[in-house]
Scaffold this motif. Structure first.
Motif, PDB file in Angstrom:
ATOM      1  N   ARG A  80       0.862  -1.181   0.000  1.00 51.62           N
ATOM      2  CA  ARG A  80       0.000   0.000   0.000  1.00 51.62           C
ATOM      3  C   ARG A  80       0.899   1.232   0.000  1.00 51.62           C
ATOM      4  NH1 ARG A  80      -2.739   3.200   4.236  1.00 51.62           N
ATOM      5  NH2 ARG A  80      -4.676   3.963   3.342  1.00 51.62           N
ATOM      6  N   VAL A  81       0.622   2.160  -0.909  1.00 53.42           N
ATOM      7  CA  VAL A  81       1.413   3.381  -1.026  1.00 53.42           C
ATOM      8  C   VAL A  81       0.484   4.570  -0.813  1.00 53.42           C
ATOM      9  CG1 VAL A  81       2.937   4.732  -2.512  1.00 53.42           C
ATOM     10  CG2 VAL A  81       2.923   2.240  -2.692  1.00 53.42           C
ATOM     11  N   GLN A  82       0.920   5.503   0.013  1.00 47.12           N
ATOM     12  CA  GLN A  82       0.142   6.705   0.279  1.00 47.12           C
ATOM     13  C   GLN A  82       1.092   7.891   0.366  1.00 47.12           C
ATOM     14  OE1 GLN A  82      -1.160   5.221   4.130  1.00 47.12           O
ATOM     15  NE2 GLN A  82      -0.233   7.028   5.072  1.00 47.12           N
ATOM     16  N   PRO A  83       0.575   9.122   0.211  1.00 43.43           N
ATOM     17  CA  PRO A  83       1.453  10.282   0.362  1.00 43.43           C
ATOM     18  C   PRO A  83       2.044  10.322   1.773  1.00 43.43           C
ATOM     19  CG  PRO A  83      -0.634  10.916  -0.639  1.00 43.43           C
ATOM     20  CD  PRO A  83      -0.785   9.503  -0.170  1.00 43.43           C
ATOM     21  N   VAL A  84       3.313  10.668   1.876  1.00 40.31           N
ATOM     22  CA  VAL A  84       4.025  10.666   3.155  1.00 40.31           C
ATOM     23  C   VAL A  84       3.408  11.648   4.144  1.00 40.31           C
ATOM     24  CG1 VAL A  84       5.781  12.343   2.471  1.00 40.31           C
ATOM     25  CG2 VAL A  84       6.339  10.614   4.183  1.00 40.31           C
ATOM     26  N   THR A  85       2.707  12.650   3.646  1.00 36.98           N
ATOM     27  CA  THR A  85       2.122  13.664   4.512  1.00 36.98           C
ATOM     28  C   THR A  85       0.764  13.257   5.078  1.00 36.98           C
ATOM     29  OG1 THR A  85       1.186  14.726   2.554  1.00 36.98           O
ATOM     30  CG2 THR A  85       3.300  15.577   3.373  1.00 36.98           C
ATOM     31  N   GLU A  86       0.224  12.140   4.627  1.00 39.81           N
ATOM     32  CA  GLU A  86      -1.106  11.693   5.047  1.00 39.81           C
ATOM     33  C   GLU A  86      -1.027  10.724   6.233  1.00 39.81           C
ATOM     34  OE1 GLU A  86      -4.250  12.562   3.662  1.00 39.81           O
ATOM     35  OE2 GLU A  86      -2.988  14.114   2.766  1.00 39.81           O
ATOM     36  N   PRO A  87      -2.068  10.694   7.084  1.00 41.12           N
ATOM     37  CA  PRO A  87      -2.089   9.724   8.179  1.00 41.12           C
ATOM     38  C   PRO A  87      -2.312   8.300   7.659  1.00 41.12           C
ATOM     39  CG  PRO A  87      -4.148  10.967   8.102  1.00 41.12           C
ATOM     40  CD  PRO A  87      -3.236  11.581   7.088  1.00 41.12           C
ATOM     41  N   GLN A  88      -1.937   7.308   8.449  1.00 41.32           N
ATOM     42  CA  GLN A  88      -2.078   5.895   8.056  1.00 41.32           C
ATOM     43  C   GLN A  88      -3.506   5.550   7.656  1.00 41.32           C
ATOM     44  OE1 GLN A  88       0.897   4.748   7.254  1.00 41.32           O
ATOM     45  NE2 GLN A  88       0.285   2.719   7.818  1.00 41.32           N
ATOM     46  N   THR A  89      -4.489   6.225   8.230  1.00 41.98           N
ATOM     47  CA  THR A  89      -5.891   5.894   7.992  1.00 41.98           C
ATOM     48  C   THR A  89      -6.452   6.508   6.706  1.00 41.98           C
ATOM     49  OG1 THR A  89      -6.521   7.774   9.370  1.00 41.98           O
ATOM     50  CG2 THR A  89      -6.379   5.603  10.446  1.00 41.98           C
ATOM     51  N   THR A  90      -5.639   7.219   5.945  1.00 42.87           N
ATOM     52  CA  THR A  90      -6.118   7.887   4.740  1.00 42.87           C
ATOM     53  C   THR A  90      -6.631   6.897   3.701  1.00 42.87           C
ATOM     54  OG1 THR A  90      -5.604   9.505   3.034  1.00 42.87           O
ATOM     55  CG2 THR A  90      -3.874   7.924   3.574  1.00 42.87           C
ATOM     56  N   LYS A  91      -7.618   7.338   2.952  1.00 46.63           N
ATOM     57  CA  LYS A  91      -8.101   6.535   1.835  1.00 46.63           C
ATOM     58  C   LYS A  91      -7.336   6.877   0.560  1.00 46.63           C
ATOM     59  CE  LYS A  91     -12.696   5.811   3.634  1.00 46.63           C
ATOM     60  NZ  LYS A  91     -14.135   5.963   3.428  1.00 46.63           N
ATOM     61  N   LEU A  92      -6.544   7.927   0.632  1.00 51.10           N
ATOM     62  CA  LEU A  92      -5.749   8.357  -0.509  1.00 51.10           C
ATOM     63  C   LEU A  92      -4.521   7.452  -0.628  1.00 51.10           C
ATOM     64  CD1 LEU A  92      -5.354  10.510  -2.715  1.00 51.10           C
ATOM     65  CD2 LEU A  92      -4.079  11.849  -1.055  1.00 51.10           C
ATOM     66  N   SER A  93      -4.673   6.392  -1.395  1.00 46.78           N
ATOM     67  CA  SER A  93      -3.587   5.421  -1.529  1.00 46.78           C
ATOM     68  C   SER A  93      -3.808   4.589  -2.784  1.00 46.78           C
ATOM     69  CB  SER A  93      -3.524   4.510  -0.302  1.00 46.78           C
ATOM     70  OG  SER A  93      -4.709   3.758  -0.178  1.00 46.78           O
ATOM     71  N   TYR A  94      -2.802   3.830  -3.132  1.00 49.84           N
ATOM     72  CA  TYR A  94      -2.924   2.852  -4.201  1.00 49.84           C
ATOM     73  C   TYR A  94      -2.109   1.627  -3.795  1.00 49.84           C
ATOM     74  CZ  TYR A  94       1.686   4.359  -5.963  1.00 49.84           C
ATOM     75  OH  TYR A  94       3.030   4.658  -6.085  1.00 49.84           O
ATOM     76  N   TYR A  95      -2.344   0.525  -4.476  1.00 52.84           N
ATOM     77  CA  TYR A  95      -1.617  -0.713  -4.204  1.00 52.84           C
ATOM     78  C   TYR A  95      -0.781  -1.067  -5.416  1.00 52.84           C
ATOM     79  CZ  TYR A  95      -4.471  -1.297  -0.088  1.00 52.84           C
ATOM     80  OH  TYR A  95      -5.061  -1.111   1.137  1.00 52.84           O
ATOM     81  N   ARG A  96       0.373  -1.663  -5.141  1.00 51.76           N
ATOM     82  CA  ARG A  96       1.252  -2.092  -6.217  1.00 51.76           C
ATOM     83  C   ARG A  96       1.928  -3.396  -5.821  1.00 51.76           C
ATOM     84  NH1 ARG A  96       6.851   0.606  -6.742  1.00 51.76           N
ATOM     85  NH2 ARG A  96       7.715  -0.324  -4.913  1.00 51.76           N
TER      86      ARG A  96
END
Length: 182
Positions: free
Chosen positions: A6-22
């Protein structure tokens, strides 16, 4: 099995929905994204004629993996105390409005520091043998400004190319494959 990441912006909290999988494993990712689509032709004995296409697609594939290599290198440098103090996270950055591939503010490596979580380091990685450092710095400073990142007073700017960053601006850190894989 840790096959997906799971990859998310470094500035976002772990619970963010703003992410993608690779796909996490580089070999498996290369096999499934590049080689698998050419397997029927290879099975027909067209391996030599497919090779040039695979080589070209390899360069496209390596872009994101090169960014990963730079982020991992930055983590090692922080761990050894070579750059940026009080770093609490290193990752990539993109805005909330769009995904990482469509975002004009996408940054390859961002390190946030301290309780205030200000950005202490910003970097760009180019999968090119040589790249103009002045052009690269202008691009990432523009992106950082557009993104309205909360920067420390004097952030570290990191410019990365495979063999050489030419026209390296003052106060910028140049990283090449020699540094990453030494």
């Amino acid at each position: 099995l840790r096959l997906l990441q799971r990859v998310q912006p470094v500035t976002e909290p772990q619970t963010t929905k703003l992410s993608y999988y690779r796909i996490a494993d580089n070999f498996l990712a290369f096999w499934l994204t590049v080689m698998e689509k050419h397997r029927p032709a290879i099975d027909q004995g067209l391996g030599k004629s497919v090779l040039n296409v695979v080589v070209q697609e390899f360069d496209d594939f390596m872009g994101k993996r090169w960014e990963d290599a730079l982020r991992n290198h930055i983590v090692g440098m922080v761990r050894r105390g070579e750059i940026a103090e009080n770093v609490v996270a290193v990752g990539e950055y993109w805005n909330r409005q769009v995904g990482p591939r469509q975002d004009p503010c996408q940054l390859d490596v961002v390190a946030i520091a301290g309780r205030s979580k200000k950005v202490a380091l910003i970097g760009e990685a180019k999968w090119a043998k040589k790249y103009d450092g002045g052009r690269m710095l202008k691009g990432i400073t523009t992106k950082a400004s557009m993104a309205k990142l909360n920067l420390i007073e004097k952030p570290t700017w990191v410019l990365c190319a495979r063999d050489e960053v030419t026209n390296l601006p003052e106060d910028c850190l140049s990283i090449t494959a020699h540094n990453i894989f030494a």
